[in-house]
Design a protein around this motif. Structure first.
Motif, mmCIF file in Angstrom:
data_model
loop_
_atom_site.group_PDB
_atom_site.id
_atom_site.type_symbol
_atom_site.label_atom_id
_atom_site.label_comp_id
_atom_site.label_asym_id
_atom_site.label_seq_id
_atom_site.Cartn_x
_atom_site.Cartn_y
_atom_site.Cartn_z
ATOM 1 N N ALA A 65 0.821 -1.209 0.000
ATOM 2 C CA ALA A 65 0.000 0.000 0.000
ATOM 3 C C ALA A 65 0.855 1.259 0.000
ATOM 4 O O ALA A 65 0.364 2.349 -0.253
ATOM 5 N N VAL A 66 2.131 1.130 0.267
ATOM 6 C CA VAL A 66 3.039 2.269 0.340
ATOM 7 C C VAL A 66 3.969 2.225 -0.876
ATOM 8 O O VAL A 66 4.620 1.212 -1.129
ATOM 9 N N GLU A 67 4.022 3.307 -1.607
ATOM 10 C CA GLU A 67 4.920 3.383 -2.763
ATOM 11 C C GLU A 67 6.362 3.469 -2.271
ATOM 12 O O GLU A 67 6.716 4.372 -1.519
ATOM 13 N N ALA A 68 7.168 2.529 -2.654
ATOM 14 C CA ALA A 68 8.568 2.513 -2.205
ATOM 15 C C ALA A 68 9.431 1.943 -3.323
ATOM 16 O O ALA A 68 8.984 1.111 -4.113
ATOM 17 N N THR A 69 10.656 2.392 -3.379
ATOM 18 C CA THR A 69 11.611 1.848 -4.336
ATOM 19 C C THR A 69 12.743 1.193 -3.567
ATOM 20 O O THR A 69 13.070 1.599 -2.447
#
Length: 95
Positions: free
Chosen positions: A55-59
């Motif tokens: 649910a969290v945009e992360a790279t």
């Protein structure tokens, strides 16, 4: 797809879960309720929604892919339980 007590008995046997005979019908009803809820999810319109893994945009932080000599072999083998001639010693697993 409806689940009956016989199916619950078979799945419990395959999963090595001991369930009393009087509990099988209740479990079948619970599982049928879960399957009905999942069927409701099929009715949701997801056109244009991208699949996501969180649910969290992360790279991911990436490092440069550099070939090295592996450093100092003595330091690498210092934490090994057993080593011989500059190699890790492991138990034989194939006959």
């Amino acid at each position: 797809m409806a689940i009956d007590a016989a199916t619950v008995r078979k799945v419990a046997h395959l999963a090595r879960v001991a369930e009393p005979e009087d509990r099988l019908e209740a479990l079948a009803q619970e599982l049928n309720g879960i399957l009905a809820w999942i069927e409701q999810l099929n009715e949701v319109d997801v056109q244009g929604v991208e699949p996501m893994t969180t649910a969290v945009e992360a790279t991911q932080p990436l490092r440069e892919d550099e070939v090295t000599a592996g450093g100092d072999p003595a330091k690498v083998l210092a934490n090994a339980p057993k080593s011989a001639d500059g190699f890790f010693v492991v138990p034989k697993v194939v006959e």
